[in-house]
Design a protein around this motif. Structure first.
Motif, PDB file in Angstrom:
ATOM      1  N   ALA A  85       0.830  -1.202   0.000  1.00 49.10           N
ATOM      2  CA  ALA A  85       0.000   0.000   0.000  1.00 49.10           C
ATOM      3  C   ALA A  85       0.865   1.253   0.000  1.00 49.10           C
ATOM      4  CB  ALA A  85      -0.919   0.000   1.215  1.00 49.10           C
ATOM      5  N   THR A  86       0.385   2.272  -0.684  1.00 51.92           N
ATOM      6  CA  THR A  86       1.017   3.581  -0.686  1.00 51.92           C
ATOM      7  C   THR A  86      -0.074   4.635  -0.581  1.00 51.92           C
ATOM      8  OG1 THR A  86       2.604   5.017  -1.809  1.00 51.92           O
ATOM      9  CG2 THR A  86       1.044   3.845  -3.204  1.00 51.92           C
ATOM     10  N   THR A  87       0.244   5.779  -0.029  1.00 48.28           N
ATOM     11  CA  THR A  87      -0.770   6.825   0.133  1.00 48.28           C
ATOM     12  C   THR A  87      -0.447   8.022  -0.747  1.00 48.28           C
ATOM     13  OG1 THR A  87       0.397   7.705   2.052  1.00 48.28           O
ATOM     14  CG2 THR A  87      -1.412   6.179   2.484  1.00 48.28           C
ATOM     15  N   ILE A  88      -1.508   8.596  -1.292  1.00 47.51           N
ATOM     16  CA  ILE A  88      -1.433   9.751  -2.185  1.00 47.51           C
ATOM     17  C   ILE A  88      -2.481  10.750  -1.712  1.00 47.51           C
ATOM     18  CG2 ILE A  88      -1.704  10.544  -4.583  1.00 47.51           C
ATOM     19  CD1 ILE A  88       0.567   8.552  -4.394  1.00 47.51           C
ATOM     20  N   LEU A  89      -2.140  12.024  -1.713  1.00 45.24           N
ATOM     21  CA  LEU A  89      -3.108  13.057  -1.354  1.00 45.24           C
ATOM     22  C   LEU A  89      -3.830  13.531  -2.604  1.00 45.24           C
ATOM     23  CD1 LEU A  89      -4.346  14.857   0.846  1.00 45.24           C
ATOM     24  CD2 LEU A  89      -2.534  16.528   0.370  1.00 45.24           C
ATOM     25  N   THR A  90      -5.133  13.324  -2.649  1.00 48.47           N
ATOM     26  CA  THR A  90      -5.950  13.810  -3.763  1.00 48.47           C
ATOM     27  C   THR A  90      -6.507  15.176  -3.389  1.00 48.47           C
ATOM     28  OG1 THR A  90      -8.062  12.916  -2.979  1.00 48.47           O
ATOM     29  CG2 THR A  90      -6.658  11.435  -4.284  1.00 48.47           C
ATOM     30  N   PHE A  92      -9.368  15.729  -2.505  1.00 50.65           N
ATOM     31  CA  PHE A  92     -10.397  15.538  -1.480  1.00 50.65           C
ATOM     32  C   PHE A  92      -9.852  15.009  -0.153  1.00 50.65           C
ATOM     33  CE2 PHE A  92     -12.264  14.806  -5.692  1.00 50.65           C
ATOM     34  CZ  PHE A  92     -13.101  15.898  -5.744  1.00 50.65           C
ATOM     35  N   ARG A  93      -8.903  14.068  -0.240  1.00 46.37           N
ATOM     36  CA  ARG A  93      -8.394  13.418   0.970  1.00 46.37           C
ATOM     37  C   ARG A  93      -7.242  12.493   0.597  1.00 46.37           C
ATOM     38  NH1 ARG A  93      -9.878   8.254   2.307  1.00 46.37           N
ATOM     39  NH2 ARG A  93     -10.193   8.838   4.448  1.00 46.37           N
ATOM     40  N   TRP A  94      -6.592  11.944   1.634  1.00 40.48           N
ATOM     41  CA  TRP A  94      -5.576  10.926   1.413  1.00 40.48           C
ATOM     42  C   TRP A  94      -6.268   9.643   0.975  1.00 40.48           C
ATOM     43  CZ3 TRP A  94      -0.465  11.740   1.390  1.00 40.48           C
ATOM     44  CH2 TRP A  94       0.017  12.887   2.016  1.00 40.48           C
ATOM     45  N   ILE A  95      -5.687   8.955  -0.004  1.00 39.26           N
ATOM     46  CA  ILE A  95      -6.204   7.649  -0.422  1.00 39.26           C
ATOM     47  C   ILE A  95      -5.059   6.642  -0.354  1.00 39.26           C
ATOM     48  CG2 ILE A  95      -8.060   8.543  -1.870  1.00 39.26           C
ATOM     49  CD1 ILE A  95      -6.284   7.884  -4.321  1.00 39.26           C
ATOM     50  N   THR A  96      -5.417   5.387  -0.187  1.00 36.64           N
ATOM     51  CA  THR A  96      -4.444   4.305  -0.156  1.00 36.64           C
ATOM     52  C   THR A  96      -4.613   3.480  -1.416  1.00 36.64           C
ATOM     53  OG1 THR A  96      -4.513   4.262   2.255  1.00 36.64           O
ATOM     54  CG2 THR A  96      -3.639   2.303   1.148  1.00 36.64           C
ATOM     55  N   LEU A  97      -3.514   3.299  -2.136  1.00 36.49           N
ATOM     56  CA  LEU A  97      -3.521   2.519  -3.372  1.00 36.49           C
ATOM     57  C   LEU A  97      -2.562   1.353  -3.232  1.00 36.49           C
ATOM     58  CD1 LEU A  97      -3.213   5.487  -5.896  1.00 36.49           C
ATOM     59  CD2 LEU A  97      -5.289   4.228  -5.297  1.00 36.49           C
ATOM     60  N   LYS A  98      -2.846   0.290  -3.950  1.00 33.25           N
ATOM     61  CA  LYS A  98      -1.942  -0.855  -4.010  1.00 33.25           C
ATOM     62  C   LYS A  98      -0.955  -0.618  -5.153  1.00 33.25           C
ATOM     63  CE  LYS A  98      -4.051  -3.270  -0.871  1.00 33.25           C
ATOM     64  NZ  LYS A  98      -3.460  -3.508   0.412  1.00 33.25           N
ATOM     65  N   GLN A  99       0.333  -0.802  -4.868  1.00 34.38           N
ATOM     66  CA  GLN A  99       1.367  -0.557  -5.866  1.00 34.38           C
ATOM     67  C   GLN A  99       1.256  -1.536  -7.034  1.00 34.38           C
ATOM     68  OE1 GLN A  99       3.399   1.893  -6.143  1.00 34.38           O
ATOM     69  NE2 GLN A  99       4.331   2.451  -4.204  1.00 34.38           N
ATOM     70  N   LEU A 100       1.526  -1.038  -8.224  1.00 41.87           N
ATOM     71  CA  LEU A 100       1.621  -1.850  -9.431  1.00 41.87           C
ATOM     72  C   LEU A 100       3.109  -2.039  -9.704  1.00 41.87           C
ATOM     73  CD1 LEU A 100      -0.979   0.160 -11.525  1.00 41.87           C
ATOM     74  CD2 LEU A 100      -1.377  -1.941 -10.250  1.00 41.87           C
ATOM     75  N   GLN A 101       3.559  -3.283  -9.698  1.00 44.81           N
ATOM     76  CA  GLN A 101       4.991  -3.545  -9.819  1.00 44.81           C
ATOM     77  C   GLN A 101       5.273  -4.411 -11.038  1.00 44.81           C
ATOM     78  OE1 GLN A 101       7.180  -6.117  -6.917  1.00 44.81           O
ATOM     79  NE2 GLN A 101       8.148  -4.174  -6.350  1.00 44.81           N
ATOM     80  N   VAL A 102       6.294  -4.008 -11.804  1.00 45.77           N
ATOM     81  CA  VAL A 102       6.719  -4.767 -12.982  1.00 45.77           C
ATOM     82  C   VAL A 102       8.149  -5.242 -12.775  1.00 45.77           C
ATOM     83  CG1 VAL A 102       5.162  -3.610 -14.613  1.00 45.77           C
ATOM     84  CG2 VAL A 102       7.443  -2.655 -14.197  1.00 45.77           C
ATOM     85  N   LEU A 103       8.508  -6.266 -13.559  1.00 44.42           N
ATOM     86  CA  LEU A 103       9.838  -6.858 -13.508  1.00 44.42           C
ATOM     87  C   LEU A 103      10.471  -6.703 -14.884  1.00 44.42           C
ATOM     88  CD1 LEU A 103      11.843  -8.799 -11.903  1.00 44.42           C
ATOM     89  CD2 LEU A 103      10.698 -10.633 -13.133  1.00 44.42           C
ATOM     90  N   THR A 130      -2.524  18.497  -6.919  1.00 49.81           N
ATOM     91  CA  THR A 130      -3.100  18.683  -5.583  1.00 49.81           C
ATOM     92  C   THR A 130      -2.469  19.896  -4.900  1.00 49.81           C
ATOM     93  OG1 THR A 130      -3.575  16.322  -5.350  1.00 49.81           O
ATOM     94  CG2 THR A 130      -3.442  17.602  -3.317  1.00 49.81           C
ATOM     95  N   ARG A 131      -1.165  20.062  -5.039  1.00 47.86           N
ATOM     96  CA  ARG A 131      -0.496  21.242  -4.464  1.00 47.86           C
ATOM     97  C   ARG A 131      -1.097  22.536  -5.016  1.00 47.86           C
ATOM     98  NH1 ARG A 131       4.127  19.663  -1.728  1.00 47.86           N
ATOM     99  NH2 ARG A 131       5.040  17.731  -2.463  1.00 47.86           N
ATOM    100  N   ARG A 132      -1.306  22.572  -6.328  1.00 46.68           N
ATOM    101  CA  ARG A 132      -1.878  23.773  -6.948  1.00 46.68           C
ATOM    102  C   ARG A 132      -3.298  24.024  -6.467  1.00 46.68           C
ATOM    103  NH1 ARG A 132       0.877  21.603 -11.309  1.00 46.68           N
ATOM    104  NH2 ARG A 132      -1.002  20.745 -12.231  1.00 46.68           N
ATOM    105  N   LYS A 133      -4.088  22.984  -6.352  1.00 51.05           N
ATOM    106  CA  LYS A 133      -5.475  23.124  -5.888  1.00 51.05           C
ATOM    107  C   LYS A 133      -5.515  23.642  -4.453  1.00 51.05           C
ATOM    108  CE  LYS A 133      -8.593  21.614  -8.580  1.00 51.05           C
ATOM    109  NZ  LYS A 133      -9.261  22.405  -9.576  1.00 51.05           N
TER     110      LYS A 133
END
Length: 146
Positions: A85-90, A92-103, A130-133
């Motif tokens: 899991a990783t968190t990103i600020l949108t 509206f709010r912080w959201i938690t996303l599952k990382q997409l990983q490639v090899l 998000t910073r600009r908003k």
């Protein structure tokens, strides 16, 4: 970080199921229940869109991202679509996303492409949009008095 092509697009069928328990049918109760669903819906929507674009990207002969070790931009396989899991600020709010990983098939290096797909730098948690908003909201709020 590679630039994403501007001409690409995907179409996703989006279905989500959420369970809601309501004690009343009055307006305030319905609105409160809906507001509790929004964060879940936002995370689910982001994740499905990112996986859709990542799957499309993996079908292209030349990827919009490169291996950070060897520079390969062609030969990758999925490591995981639902990683750590990783968190990103949108906006509206912080959201938690599952990382997409490639090899990388050339050198064996694993890398996350979630932030690349979002147009963000590695480890960045607050996108420039998000910073600009938030800066705009702060500027507008500073000029008003309550």
């Amino acid at each position: 970080m590679g630039d994403l092509p501007q001409h690409r697009s995907i179409t996703l069928e989006f279905e989500s199921q959420f369970r809601v328990t309501l004690a009343s049918s009055d307006f305030a109760s319905i609105m409160k229940a809906f507001l509790l669903l929004l964060p879940q819906f936002l995370e689910d929507f982001f994740q499905k869109v990112l996986v859709g674009f990542a799957e499309y990207e993996m079908t292209l002969p030349r990827k919009s991202f490169v291996c950070t070790c060897c520079g390969n931009d062609h030969d990758f396989v999925w490591k995981t679509r639902h990683g750590k899991a990783t968190t990103i600020l949108t906006w509206f709010r912080w959201i938690t996303l599952k990382q997409l990983q490639v090899l990388c098939k050339r050198c064996g290096h694993k890398q996350n492409i979630t932030r690349t797909l979002l147009g963000m730098e590695p480890r960045q948690r607050v996108p420039d949009a998000t910073r600009r908003k938030l800066a705009l909201m702060g500027a507008v709020a500073k000029g008003t008095s309550i």
